[in-house]
Design an enzyme around this catalytic site. Structure first.
Site, PDB file in Angstrom:
ATOM      1  N   LYS A 132       0.867  -1.184   0.000  1.00 48.46           N
ATOM      2  CA  LYS A 132       0.000   0.000   0.000  1.00 48.46           C
ATOM      3  C   LYS A 132       0.894   1.221   0.000  1.00 48.46           C
ATOM      4  CE  LYS A 132      -4.362   0.977  -0.084  1.00 48.46           C
ATOM      5  NZ  LYS A 132      -5.451   0.148  -0.636  1.00 48.46           N
ATOM      6  N   ASP A 136      -6.913   4.222  -4.761  1.00 46.96           N
ATOM      7  CA  ASP A 136      -7.610   4.019  -3.489  1.00 46.96           C
ATOM      8  C   ASP A 136      -8.250   5.384  -3.199  1.00 46.96           C
ATOM      9  OD1 ASP A 136      -7.786   1.899  -1.136  1.00 46.96           O
ATOM     10  OD2 ASP A 136      -7.498   3.806  -0.141  1.00 46.96           O
TER      11      ASP A 136
END
Ligand code: NDP
Ligand code: 2IT
Length: 449
Positions: free
Chosen positions: A128, A168
């Site tokens: 991430k 995201d």
């Protein structure tokens, strides 16, 4: 409460090392709790210190992002990429641009991503990244300059066989396009280094819709297999109004449900006749306006300047699709009191541990994020293979593969829970099914001394 000694020791280790990382510890705790029966029956994982190796990221990159705003002022933000675990494939996971971004949030998301990516059945490790950059109120040129500067540094650490970021919160097709353009200039290579690209330059059809659609495919299968039911005729509440929420609302309506409420971080809209997704998309995706504009535009719709109020809206199915910890135990009790029968998580870790307990005790079907929202990264995986093969599938082909992946994730999670004595507990089942493949890959690749 954790009872297995190995799980307890690993949690204590994480606490001692990263005690301030609340979100990471929350995600870890939930996983350890689920894994206890696996650890009891498979001593090999303790023998090879698999958990200790899994909770420490392979690499954590933190960097400075300098960019110029429209007024000519120099701005400085912090960028992150946490390459958490690469045992089963290149690192893979989204980039989040939001002022709340910190290392704890990056690590919780990266850790969840390891197990989620494993569940898809595709060869992808977990990662991430993102920045504390706030895209709200920024001009298109400011967004572009930020993305280019961010990629100047990130490019040193990624690559189509190394690490493949995607979107995201705060990062969608526009941002991915600007970052891809910069990467291509820097490397003089046209590769699948990012997913969620425009379909004109290597993006996969259905990637934009994949997380929201996949969430509904998962929920539909869960309703069918566990309750002999479906979305048809149900009243649905969807929190958020971004990429995941909009496409979850769209698919829920296509499956015959009525979506009566959606929200942003300021407030929620209630539309008793059913949210008009086309109008909502125009407001949120095209105009990038606040959700209140929807109520100004659609007769009969009400705006309430209280985001939490959305959980008081009566519904049969709730789809939390905004952000972590947006739904706490009080919210869960309100939903249960109003007769909710199923909750499926589109966002990452939107329900607190206490909220999940409320749902499970009340017999509400509960689909955890890492299983239910895996459709986004699954289609990212399909985008990677299309890029490698230099080909592209049609919308229908990808949608069909997505449906079959989501159905498989449901059954693998359901079966794993049953096998380890927790029938019907999809939280445990998803954690176990995701863990086993990664753990065996870690053991299989030996100890890196
Ligand atoms: P978007 O940026 O498109 O939308 C985010 C939405 O959530 C907006 O409506 C936003 O409201 C709201 N939101 C964000 N932060 C907060 C907050 N702190 N409090 C309340 N509301 C908030 O993001 P996505 O739709 O892509 O992501 C939503 C969730 O889904 C995230 O948890 C993400 O990690 C997860 N996810 C995303 C995937 C993807 O493919 N995009 C895949 C799997 C999971 P506002 O505009 O007011 O900020
Ligand atoms: O949380 C997630 O799964 C995502 N944001 C999507 C990641 C990806 O690589 O498509």
């Amino acid at each position: 409460m954790l009872t297995n000694e190995y799980a307890k020791r690993v949690y204590a280790l994480a606490e001692a090392r990263s005690g301030e990382q609340k979100e990471f510890l929350q995600a870890l705790y939930e996983v350890l709790l689920s894994l206890e029966p696996v650890l009891e029956t498979n001593p090999v994982y303790e023998k090879y210190s698999v958990l200790e190796r899994m909770i420490e990221p392979d690499r954590q990159i933190i960097f400075k992002v300098v960019w110029m705003d429209d007024a000519g002022k120099i701005q400085v933000n912090r960028g992150y990429r946490v390459q958490f675990n690469g045992a089963i494939g290149p690192y893979k996971g989204g980039l989040r641009f939001h002022p709340s971004v910190n290392l704890s949030i990056m690590k919780f998301l990266g850790f969840e991503q390891i197990l989620k990516n494993s569940l898809t059945g595709l060869p992808m490790g977990g990662a991430k990244g993102g920045s504390n950059f706030d895209p709200k109120g920024k001009s298109d040129m400011e967004i572009m300059r930020f993305c280019q500067s961010f990629m100047m540094e990130l490019a040193k650490h990624i690559g189509p066989d190394t690490d493949v970021p995607a979107g995201d919160i705060g990062v969608g097709g526009r941002e991915i396009g600007y970052m891809f353009g910069m990467y291509r200039r820097l490397r003089n290579k046209f590769t699948g280094v990012l997913t969620g690209k425009g379909v004109e330059f290597g993006g996969s059809f259905t990637r934009t819709e994949a997380t929201g659609y996949g969430l509904c495919y998962f929920a539909e299968e869960m309703l069918k297999c566990m309750k002999n039911d479906s979305f048809r005729g149900k009243t649905v509440v969807v929190s958020g109004a971004g990429n995941v929420a909009l496409h979850a609302a769209e698919k829920a309506a296509q499956l015959g449900a009525k979506v009566v409420a959606m929200c942003d971080s300021n407030g929620y809209v209630y539309d008793p006749r059913g949210i008009d997704v086309a109008v909502m998309k125009q407001v949120k995706e095209v105009e990038r306006a606040r959700i209140s504009v929807y109520a100004d535009r659609v007769p009969g719709a009400e705006y309430h300047a209280d985001r939490k109020g959305i959980w008081s809206v009566k519904c049969d199915i709730a789809l939390p699709c905004a952000t972590q910890n947006e739904l706490d135990a009080d919210d869960a009790r309100k939903l249960v009191a109003n007769g909710v029968t199923a909750v499926a998580e589109g966002a990452n870790m939107p329900s607190t541990l206490e909220a999940i307990e409320v749902f499970q005790k009340a017999g509400v079907l509960f689909a955890p994020a890492k299983a239910a929202n895996a459709g986004g990264v699954a289609v990212s995986g399909l985008e990677m293979s299309q890029n490698s093969m230099r080909t592209n599938y049609t919308f229908e082909e990808v949608d069909e593969k997505l449906q079959s992946i989501m159905t498989n994730i449901f059954h693998n999670s359901y079966d794993a829970a049953e096998k380890y004595g927790m029938k019907g507990n999809l939280v445990a089942g998803a954690n176990i099914a995701g863990f086993l493949k990664v753990a065996d890959a870690i053991v299989g690749q030996g100890i890196m001394l």
